[in-house]
Design an enzyme around this catalytic site. Structure first.
Site, PDB file in Angstrom:
ATOM      1  N   HIS A 142      20.986 -55.637   7.386  1.00 44.85           N
ATOM      2  CA  HIS A 142      19.880 -54.952   6.705  1.00 44.85           C
ATOM      3  C   HIS A 142      18.991 -56.020   6.095  1.00 44.85           C
ATOM      4  O   HIS A 142      19.450 -57.082   5.667  1.00 44.85           O
ATOM      5  CB  HIS A 142      20.400 -53.963   5.665  1.00 44.85           C
ATOM      6  N   TYR A 152      32.598 -67.221   8.847  1.00 48.59           N
ATOM      7  CA  TYR A 152      32.110 -66.200   7.912  1.00 48.59           C
ATOM      8  C   TYR A 152      32.790 -64.851   8.183  1.00 48.59           C
ATOM      9  O   TYR A 152      33.292 -64.197   7.269  1.00 48.59           O
ATOM     10  CB  TYR A 152      30.587 -66.062   8.046  1.00 48.59           C
ATOM     11  N   ARG A 196      25.278 -67.999 -10.381  1.00 47.16           N
ATOM     12  CA  ARG A 196      25.975 -69.281 -10.537  1.00 47.16           C
ATOM     13  C   ARG A 196      24.985 -70.330 -11.034  1.00 47.16           C
ATOM     14  O   ARG A 196      23.763 -70.163 -10.910  1.00 47.16           O
ATOM     15  CB  ARG A 196      26.605 -69.714  -9.220  1.00 47.16           C
ATOM     16  N   SER A 254      31.298 -56.701   6.099  1.00 53.03           N
ATOM     17  CA  SER A 254      30.200 -56.940   7.041  1.00 53.03           C
ATOM     18  C   SER A 254      30.558 -56.535   8.476  1.00 53.03           C
ATOM     19  O   SER A 254      31.708 -56.669   8.909  1.00 53.03           O
ATOM     20  CB  SER A 254      29.867 -58.436   7.027  1.00 53.03           C
ATOM     21  N   GLU A 276      29.901 -58.272  10.830  1.00 51.76           N
ATOM     22  CA  GLU A 276      30.364 -59.499  11.498  1.00 51.76           C
ATOM     23  C   GLU A 276      31.870 -59.439  11.742  1.00 51.76           C
ATOM     24  O   GLU A 276      32.386 -60.161  12.598  1.00 51.76           O
ATOM     25  CB  GLU A 276      30.035 -60.724  10.645  1.00 51.76           C
ATOM     26  N   ARG A 304      24.554 -70.801  18.149  1.00 48.81           N
ATOM     27  CA  ARG A 304      25.840 -70.817  17.442  1.00 48.81           C
ATOM     28  C   ARG A 304      26.996 -71.144  18.378  1.00 48.81           C
ATOM     29  O   ARG A 304      26.944 -70.773  19.563  1.00 48.81           O
ATOM     30  CB  ARG A 304      26.061 -69.462  16.776  1.00 48.81           C
TER      31      ARG A 304
HETATM   32  P1  NAP Z   1      22.266 -63.247  -0.128  1.00 52.85           P
HETATM   33  O1  NAP Z   1      20.827 -62.889  -0.267  1.00 52.85           O
HETATM   34  O2  NAP Z   1      22.625 -64.516   0.565  1.00 52.85           O
HETATM   35  O3  NAP Z   1      22.894 -63.269  -1.595  1.00 52.85           O
HETATM   36  C1  NAP Z   1      24.156 -63.789  -1.840  1.00 52.85           C
HETATM   37  C2  NAP Z   1      24.239 -64.211  -3.288  1.00 52.85           C
HETATM   38  O4  NAP Z   1      25.545 -64.752  -3.524  1.00 52.85           O
HETATM   39  C3  NAP Z   1      23.226 -65.286  -3.678  1.00 52.85           C
HETATM   40  O5  NAP Z   1      22.499 -64.855  -4.806  1.00 52.85           O
HETATM   41  C4  NAP Z   1      24.107 -66.483  -4.025  1.00 52.85           C
HETATM   42  O6  NAP Z   1      23.656 -67.248  -5.101  1.00 52.85           O
HETATM   43  C5  NAP Z   1      25.403 -65.820  -4.429  1.00 52.85           C
HETATM   44  N1  NAP Z   1      26.538 -66.751  -4.340  1.00 52.85           N
HETATM   45  C6  NAP Z   1      26.844 -67.582  -3.317  1.00 52.85           C
HETATM   46  N2  NAP Z   1      27.941 -68.295  -3.613  1.00 52.85           N
HETATM   47  C7  NAP Z   1      28.337 -67.901  -4.850  1.00 52.85           C
HETATM   48  C8  NAP Z   1      29.397 -68.265  -5.680  1.00 52.85           C
HETATM   49  N3  NAP Z   1      30.294 -69.205  -5.353  1.00 52.85           N
HETATM   50  N4  NAP Z   1      29.518 -67.655  -6.885  1.00 52.85           N
HETATM   51  C9  NAP Z   1      28.612 -66.737  -7.281  1.00 52.85           C
HETATM   52  N5  NAP Z   1      27.559 -66.355  -6.518  1.00 52.85           N
HETATM   53  C10 NAP Z   1      27.434 -66.934  -5.318  1.00 52.85           C
HETATM   54  O7  NAP Z   1      23.067 -62.074   0.606  1.00 52.85           O
HETATM   55  P2  NAP Z   1      22.651 -60.545   0.820  1.00 52.85           P
HETATM   56  O8  NAP Z   1      21.970 -60.431   2.129  1.00 52.85           O
HETATM   57  O9  NAP Z   1      22.014 -60.030  -0.403  1.00 52.85           O
HETATM   58  O10 NAP Z   1      24.074 -59.884   1.022  1.00 52.85           O
HETATM   59  C11 NAP Z   1      24.840 -59.426  -0.087  1.00 52.85           C
HETATM   60  C12 NAP Z   1      26.302 -59.373   0.338  1.00 52.85           C
HETATM   61  O11 NAP Z   1      26.455 -58.483   1.435  1.00 52.85           O
HETATM   62  C13 NAP Z   1      26.861 -60.703   0.801  1.00 52.85           C
HETATM   63  O12 NAP Z   1      28.225 -60.728   0.412  1.00 52.85           O
HETATM   64  C14 NAP Z   1      26.769 -60.628   2.314  1.00 52.85           C
HETATM   65  O13 NAP Z   1      27.733 -61.467   2.895  1.00 52.85           O
HETATM   66  C15 NAP Z   1      27.045 -59.170   2.543  1.00 52.85           C
HETATM   67  N6  NAP Z   1      26.457 -58.561   3.731  1.00 52.85           N
HETATM   68  C16 NAP Z   1      25.117 -58.698   3.957  1.00 52.85           C
HETATM   69  C17 NAP Z   1      24.555 -58.057   5.057  1.00 52.85           C
HETATM   70  C18 NAP Z   1      23.078 -58.194   5.353  1.00 52.85           C
HETATM   71  O14 NAP Z   1      22.681 -57.871   6.486  1.00 52.85           O
HETATM   72  N7  NAP Z   1      22.265 -58.589   4.388  1.00 52.85           N
HETATM   73  C19 NAP Z   1      25.362 -57.268   5.911  1.00 52.85           C
HETATM   74  C20 NAP Z   1      26.718 -57.145   5.605  1.00 52.85           C
HETATM   75  C21 NAP Z   1      27.252 -57.768   4.506  1.00 52.85           C
HETATM   76  P3  NAP Z   1      22.419 -68.256  -5.004  1.00 52.85           P
HETATM   77  O15 NAP Z   1      21.223 -67.363  -5.133  1.00 52.85           O
HETATM   78  O16 NAP Z   1      22.654 -69.154  -6.169  1.00 52.85           O
HETATM   79  O17 NAP Z   1      22.522 -68.927  -3.671  1.00 52.85           O
HETATM   80  O1  G4F Z   2      19.633 -63.275  10.934  1.00 51.10           O
HETATM   81  P1  G4F Z   2      20.932 -63.845  11.292  1.00 51.10           P
HETATM   82  O2  G4F Z   2      21.230 -65.212  10.793  1.00 51.10           O
HETATM   83  O3  G4F Z   2      22.004 -62.778  10.846  1.00 51.10           O
HETATM   84  P2  G4F Z   2      23.529 -62.535  11.270  1.00 51.10           P
HETATM   85  O4  G4F Z   2      24.153 -63.742  11.836  1.00 51.10           O
HETATM   86  O5  G4F Z   2      23.557 -61.308  12.112  1.00 51.10           O
HETATM   87  O6  G4F Z   2      24.209 -62.250   9.846  1.00 51.10           O
HETATM   88  C1  G4F Z   2      23.622 -61.374   8.905  1.00 51.10           C
HETATM   89  O7  G4F Z   2      24.119 -60.076   9.124  1.00 51.10           O
HETATM   90  C2  G4F Z   2      25.538 -59.923   8.896  1.00 51.10           C
HETATM   91  C3  G4F Z   2      25.891 -58.468   9.199  1.00 51.10           C
HETATM   92  O8  G4F Z   2      26.086 -58.306  10.569  1.00 51.10           O
HETATM   93  C4  G4F Z   2      25.844 -60.296   7.466  1.00 51.10           C
HETATM   94  F1  G4F Z   2      27.163 -60.102   7.207  1.00 51.10           F
HETATM   95  C5  G4F Z   2      25.445 -61.735   7.212  1.00 51.10           C
HETATM   96  O9  G4F Z   2      25.678 -62.050   5.842  1.00 51.10           O
HETATM   97  C6  G4F Z   2      23.956 -61.882   7.514  1.00 51.10           C
HETATM   98  O10 G4F Z   2      23.242 -61.138   6.564  1.00 51.10           O
HETATM   99  O11 G4F Z   2      21.087 -63.900  12.880  1.00 51.10           O
HETATM  100  C7  G4F Z   2      20.904 -62.758  13.689  1.00 51.10           C
HETATM  101  C8  G4F Z   2      20.893 -63.143  15.149  1.00 51.10           C
HETATM  102  C9  G4F Z   2      22.054 -64.049  15.589  1.00 51.10           C
HETATM  103  O12 G4F Z   2      22.528 -63.597  16.805  1.00 51.10           O
HETATM  104  C10 G4F Z   2      21.427 -65.419  15.764  1.00 51.10           C
HETATM  105  O13 G4F Z   2      22.061 -66.236  16.750  1.00 51.10           O
HETATM  106  O14 G4F Z   2      19.709 -63.923  15.386  1.00 51.10           O
HETATM  107  C11 G4F Z   2      20.035 -65.022  16.215  1.00 51.10           C
HETATM  108  N1  G4F Z   2      19.033 -66.079  16.016  1.00 51.10           N
HETATM  109  C12 G4F Z   2      18.210 -66.572  16.982  1.00 51.10           C
HETATM  110  N2  G4F Z   2      17.455 -67.551  16.486  1.00 51.10           N
HETATM  111  C13 G4F Z   2      18.797 -66.750  14.881  1.00 51.10           C
HETATM  112  C14 G4F Z   2      17.783 -67.673  15.180  1.00 51.10           C
HETATM  113  N3  G4F Z   2      19.319 -66.629  13.644  1.00 51.10           N
HETATM  114  C15 G4F Z   2      18.839 -67.438  12.663  1.00 51.10           C
HETATM  115  N4  G4F Z   2      19.323 -67.305  11.427  1.00 51.10           N
HETATM  116  N5  G4F Z   2      17.860 -68.380  12.921  1.00 51.10           N
HETATM  117  C16 G4F Z   2      17.300 -68.537  14.147  1.00 51.10           C
HETATM  118  O15 G4F Z   2      16.455 -69.398  14.368  1.00 51.10           O
END
Ligand code: NAP
Ligand code: G4F
Length: 355
Positions: A211, A181, A54, A157, A159, A311
């Protein structure tokens, strides 16, 4: 004889190592953690890769600068229907990986409407764009009839399980999201399933548990810790400030997980899969391994807690059962939790030393 030799021969091939020539993929969220790892993975397989990004007032290719001469970047936004159609027209893909989203759970309480629009309705917009583009190019959306169907991967996810009615969660576990979310992701999940059932689309939903990698965004807890530990180790910061330390997550390594995304689109029939490790660790476990690895044993001295990072509704525990992915696609996680933590800490120490 020829038939049985072929069966034996094909059983010995590890299909995930084969180069796929002439396939094209469109990845949304290319500059994110998963988008960049998936692009690396698909390029190795011989794909032509298009990445949708974007518009931003300052360049945001921290994760993808190494890909600038290897893939084609396209402008598009999940909140803008026509931009998605144009991305499809320009890339003419075999596979679309919808990884873009407002992915930060904590932020989803501050911007719930934007989160629902991008993370929820954005999925519908992409599915509609695929439907329109398929029709416009004289094809059917029904993958069983189409010569060249457009296959779709949705980044669902863990979540969506939120309160975890069943532990470990599997594909049949009832959902109970706990954040705007999680609710938005659930919409994306169901609309993907609905378009598969309504229009015969080859649409899969990967229910991925947490991950991480060296490319993880800095506000997520794992990267915040690895970066904080590196800063403390190098004497740049006195402590890390976190929220709830008791939450438990099923943490895997992102490069392992992007392979599962690809595998889903290589199956004969589209389906949904849980991708996880079946293990869970607390934030305290992560802290302990990270600090220890940096040679600091008394981590409690360096960690502060602040309600700002708590949260309104917490997901206390997440753990996933990946046996369907293992049985049907042969996918298993490869990287241990310990190695994941150590890799992230080493990377942040190195980055700071270079800086
Ligand atoms: P990420 O690093 O936050 O990447 C998300 C990307 O989406 C960013 O590059 C962001 O762009 C782009 N984006 C946000 N709003 C947009 C919009 N309106 N139009 C086009 N692009 C947009 O997330 P990730 O960890 O790689 O995860 C990839 C996907 O898997 C996400 O959908 C996430 O919700 C899902 N997911 C992640 C996990 C995890 O643990 N990582 C687990 C389950 C599901 P900018 O760079 O410009 O901000
Ligand atoms: O690292 P988090 O922000 O990840 P969360 O909320 O688990 O979400 C990630 O995983 C999801 C898959 O289950 C994805 F769908 C989502 O897009 C994202 O990638 O938080 C993990 C845990 C939470 O319980 C949070 O309350 O860590 C706890 N936490 C404690 N202190 C914190 C902090 N999280 C963040 N971000 N920052 C803190 O200072």
């Amino acid at each position: 004889f020829i038939k049985s030799s072929l069966i034996i021969f094909s059983a010995k091939i590890n299909f995930s190592n084969i180069m796929i020539l002439n396939k094209t993929a469109l990845i949304t969220g290319i500059n994110g953690m998963d988008g960049s790892h998936l692009a690396d993975f698909l390029l190795k397989k011989g794909y032509k890769v298009y990445g949708m990004e974007r518009r931003s007032s300052s360049p945001n290719r921290r994760n993808t600068s190494h890909l600038e001469d290897k893939i084609t970047f396209l402008n598009g936004d999940l909140t803008d229907q026509n931009s998605l159609l144009r991305c499809l027209q320009k890339s003419n893909p075999d596979e679309v990986y919808n990884l873009a989203s407002q992915s930060f759970v904590g932020q989803s309480w501050n911007i719930p409407e934007q989160t629902s629009d991008v993370t929820g309705l954005g999925v519908l917009r992409m599915l509609e764009a695929i439907r329109e583009y398929t029709k416009a190019t004289g094809r059917t959306t029904d993958y069983k009839m189409a010569k060249r169907p457009i296959k779709f991967y949705q980044a669902s996810s863990s979540e969506m399980f939120g309160r975890m009615v069943e532990n470990p969660a599997k594909e049949t576990t009832p959902f109970y999201p706990r954040s705007p979310y999680g609710v938005a992701k659930l919409y994306g999940h169901w609309i993907t399933k609905n378009y598969r059932e309504s229009y015969g689309m080859f649409a899969c939903s990967g229910i991925l548990f947490n991950h991480e990698s060296e490319r993880r965004g800095i506000e997520f807890v794992t990267r915040k810790i690895s970066d904080g530990v590196a800063k403390i180790k190098l004497g740049l910061e006195p402590h890390i400030t976190l929220g709830n330390l008791d939450a438990e997550r099923d943490w895997g390594y992102a490069p392992d997980y992007v392979e599962a995304m690809w595998l889903m689109l290589q199956q004969e029939t589209p389906d949904d899969y849980v991708i996880a490790t079946n293990n869970k660790y607390s934030i305290r476990d992560f802290l302990s391994i990270a600090f220890n690895h940096a040679g600091i044993n008394d981590w409690e001295k360096y960690v502060k807690q602040d309600p700002r990072f708590m949260r309104p509704a917490e997901v206390d525990v997440l753990r996933g059962d990946y046996s369907k992915a293992e049985n049907e696609m042969g996918w298993v996680p490869k990287t241990s939790f310990e190695n994941l933590v150590k890799t992230m800490v080493d990377n942040d120490i190195k980055l700071l030393q270079h800086a």
